[in-house]
Design a protein around this motif. Structure first.
Motif, PDB file in Angstrom:
ATOM      1  N   ASP A 437      30.842 -25.385 -16.317  1.00  0.00           N
ATOM      2  CA  ASP A 437      30.567 -26.525 -15.444  1.00  0.00           C
ATOM      3  C   ASP A 437      31.661 -26.673 -14.401  1.00  0.00           C
ATOM      4  O   ASP A 437      31.394 -26.881 -13.209  1.00  0.00           O
ATOM      5  CB  ASP A 437      30.446 -27.789 -16.298  1.00  0.00           C
ATOM      6  N   LEU A 438      32.903 -26.540 -14.845  1.00  0.00           N
ATOM      7  CA  LEU A 438      34.026 -26.615 -13.913  1.00  0.00           C
ATOM      8  C   LEU A 438      33.962 -25.497 -12.883  1.00  0.00           C
ATOM      9  O   LEU A 438      34.155 -25.727 -11.674  1.00  0.00           O
ATOM     10  CB  LEU A 438      35.342 -26.543 -14.687  1.00  0.00           C
ATOM     11  N   GLN A 439      33.674 -24.293 -13.317  1.00  0.00           N
ATOM     12  CA  GLN A 439      33.577 -23.166 -12.388  1.00  0.00           C
ATOM     13  C   GLN A 439      32.452 -23.377 -11.370  1.00  0.00           C
ATOM     14  O   GLN A 439      32.608 -23.039 -10.192  1.00  0.00           O
ATOM     15  CB  GLN A 439      33.365 -21.860 -13.154  1.00  0.00           C
ATOM     16  N   THR A 443      32.983 -23.571  -7.376  1.00  0.00           N
ATOM     17  CA  THR A 443      32.227 -22.709  -6.458  1.00  0.00           C
ATOM     18  C   THR A 443      31.517 -23.548  -5.406  1.00  0.00           C
ATOM     19  O   THR A 443      31.500 -23.186  -4.212  1.00  0.00           O
ATOM     20  CB  THR A 443      31.207 -21.871  -7.253  1.00  0.00           C
ATOM     21  N   ALA A 444      30.928 -24.664  -5.812  1.00  0.00           N
ATOM     22  CA  ALA A 444      30.227 -25.538  -4.866  1.00  0.00           C
ATOM     23  C   ALA A 444      31.170 -26.109  -3.811  1.00  0.00           C
ATOM     24  O   ALA A 444      30.737 -26.452  -2.708  1.00  0.00           O
ATOM     25  CB  ALA A 444      29.544 -26.680  -5.617  1.00  0.00           C
ATOM     26  N   ARG A 445      32.453 -26.180  -4.139  1.00  0.00           N
ATOM     27  CA  ARG A 445      33.434 -26.685  -3.189  1.00  0.00           C
ATOM     28  C   ARG A 445      34.069 -25.576  -2.365  1.00  0.00           C
ATOM     29  O   ARG A 445      35.063 -25.787  -1.687  1.00  0.00           O
ATOM     30  CB  ARG A 445      34.500 -27.498  -3.922  1.00  0.00           C
ATOM     31  N   GLY A 446      33.510 -24.374  -2.476  1.00  0.00           N
ATOM     32  CA  GLY A 446      33.939 -23.285  -1.608  1.00  0.00           C
ATOM     33  C   GLY A 446      34.954 -22.330  -2.193  1.00  0.00           C
ATOM     34  O   GLY A 446      35.425 -21.426  -1.498  1.00  0.00           O
ATOM     35  N   ILE A 452      30.663 -16.942 -13.096  1.00  0.00           N
ATOM     36  CA  ILE A 452      30.613 -18.209 -13.838  1.00  0.00           C
ATOM     37  C   ILE A 452      30.393 -17.861 -15.304  1.00  0.00           C
ATOM     38  O   ILE A 452      29.255 -17.738 -15.765  1.00  0.00           O
ATOM     39  CB  ILE A 452      29.470 -19.116 -13.336  1.00  0.00           C
ATOM     40  N   ASP A 453      31.478 -17.679 -16.037  1.00  0.00           N
ATOM     41  CA  ASP A 453      31.377 -17.186 -17.411  1.00  0.00           C
ATOM     42  C   ASP A 453      32.150 -18.024 -18.410  1.00  0.00           C
ATOM     43  O   ASP A 453      32.174 -17.708 -19.607  1.00  0.00           O
ATOM     44  CB  ASP A 453      31.844 -15.733 -17.486  1.00  0.00           C
TER      45      ASP A 453
END
Length: 490
Positions: A437-439, A443-446, A452-453
């Protein structure tokens, strides 16, 4: 070991059986998170070598061009050929065959764990045979090894799992840096004192450093693996995830057989294709294995003298600095510039001392210019270490920060250091799902965090630090529920 590195296979069976055998870890390459300092830019790989004259005369041609995107390749497409790089010069003490692949630095990045192998095995094998012949491997060896070979799906499944590396550092190190391994490491040093003394004089690598790796990789031979190495290499070379890297390893293994060091039947080891008690990938064996006892052939399966000499030779090649430390436990103050705790940042010990960092017993650090990075594997509330330039060799051996710190810490314990301080009780950790979830949010923030593992590697830690600074949290690069909640809140 690893390449590899680099450049993984099974946590060795502990001699006292207090540490259960785990098929997720071992060897020179770690297939999970990559928590290494930023590598120097690599030169662009040259194109594949042209066929040798005799091969061309016999109608052998290089493999066809690889598809640009393995996922969208047609069913019978050929997977990407291995990138090659000029190999560094072999040390004078190492009479092995110079390799075609660099055995320094990091391996090529893997494809995502959910990649799909879309080319047929038969077409891949035909192309690989042509490639191996074009590089000078004899038809006799190619045929004797590869005829009738099939991939092993269990090897691919093991490569995809690698869940052992998702543990916290404290859990990971407690299972691997055991009192039995400390005791057995010291016993190995006494048993092979003359060979270790010779290796120290020739290569400058401390006996405890060699025995630390030796213990973690195979428990001094008790856990080398029981699978046919050639079939494992064929499987991983064919698979989409690390095909280019393992094409090189497979060719190196064929060369090892061709020069007579081993046969297919004696090449028994880990699922990741590693050789011997310190788990050398074939490219490392080919270039760095040495006959240290002078009996005519390197033997990394059962000859302690060759194992010690070869391991020291390889570590010297990776840049080991004689008479310098590698890792040292320290104590950190309640407040300090936490954003400086980063493997990519080095300060002299004088500077760390000015910020309140002390030796583990509370005494001052030496007031000198020795460069060091501050490592906080569990954040500011957990164990703390200064990592010196020699620690970079650990990260080339195995790319997992948990593994590298554990191996380096085990070596200090073999040398007589006390057990590390575990830090505050109840240090918060994220579950795999929370880490994913953190990853995803990073990623969504650039940020580029790689796959994503749920495995928090270097890219994830760098992004975590940036977000901690944004939310005015202590920037120790450690993922916490506090940061996760702050990011969910905007």
């Amino acid at each position: 070991m690893r390449f590899a590195p680099f450049f993984a296979a099974a946590v060795a069976v502990t001699i006292a059986l207090s540490t259960p055998h785990d098929p997720a870890v071992s060897g020179g390459i770690e297939f999970g998170p990559t928590e290494t300092p930023k590598p120097k830019p690599q030169k662009k790989a040259p194109p594949p070598a042209a066929p040798l004259p005799d091969a061309a005369a016999n109608g052998v041609t290089p493999p066809p061009a690889a598809p640009a995107n393995a996922k969208s390749a047609p069913v019978n497409a050929t997977p990407p050929p291995a990138a090659t790089a000029a190999a560094p010069a072999t040390p004078a003490a190492a009479p092995g065959t110079p390799g075609r692949v660099s055995t320094k630095g990091l391996p090529p990045p893997p494809a995502p764990r959910n990649c799909k192998t879309t080319w047929s095995f038969d077409s891949w094998m035909r192309d690989f045979r042509r490639e191996a012949a074009a590089e000078g491997i004899s038809p006799r060896v190619i045929s004797s090894v590869l005829d009738g070979m099939t991939p092993d799906q269990s090897v691919i499944s093991r490569d995809r799992r690698q869940g052992f590396f998702a543990q916290s550092f404290l859990d990971f190190s407690a299972k691997l840096a055991t009192p039995n391994r400390v005791t057995n490491g010291r016993a190995q040093i006494e048993r092979n004192r003359a060979t270790f003394d010779r290796a120290v004089k020739q290569y400058g690598v401390a006996p405890s450093v060699i025995t630390g790796f030796w213990a973690l990789e195979s428990d001094f031979g008790a856990g080398m693996g029981k699978l046919p190495i050639m079939r494992s290499l064929v499987t991983l070379a064919y698979d989409c995830r690390r095909g280019p890297m393992f094409r090189d390893e497979l060719k190196a293994a064929l060369q090892i057989i061709e020069r007579g060091d081993m046969t297919v039947d004696t090449m028994i080891g880990s699922w990741a294709g590693e050789i011997g008690q310190t788990q050398f990938l074939p490219t490392r064996y080919l270039e760095h294995a040495i006959d240290y006892d002078g009996d005519g052939r390197p033997n990394l399966f059962s000859n302690a003298t060759d194992i010690i000499g070869t391991t020291a030779n390889y570590m010297a090649h990776l840049g080991w600095r004689p008479n310098e430390p590698w890792l040292q436990e320290v104590r950190v103050p309640a407040q300090m510039p936490w954003d400086q705790s980063d493997l990519t940042i080095k300060h002299p010990r004088t500077k760390w001392g000015q910020w309140g960092v002390t030796l583990a017993d509370g005494s001052p650090l030496p007031a000198d210019a020795m460069p060091a990075s501050l490592i906080l594997p569990m954040g500011r509330f957990g164990p703390a270490f200064l990592a010196y330039p020699n620690f970079d060799v650990y990260l080339q051996w195995n790319q997992s920060l948990n593994y590298a710190v554990t191996a380096a810490y085990l070596a200090t314990r073999i040398d007589g250091a006390p057990p590390m301080r575990r830090g505050r009780e109840g240090i918060p950790t994220l579950s795999i799902d929370e880490a994913k979830d953190l990853q995803r949010m990073l990623t969504a923030r650039g940020f580029d965090v790689g796959e994503i593992d749920g495995l928090i590697g270097l890219k994830s830690r760098q992004a975590i630090k940036a977000m901690q600074l944004k939310y005015n949290l202590p920037a120790d690069s450690y993922p916490t529920p506090e940061l996760l909640a702050a990011m969910h809140g905007g």
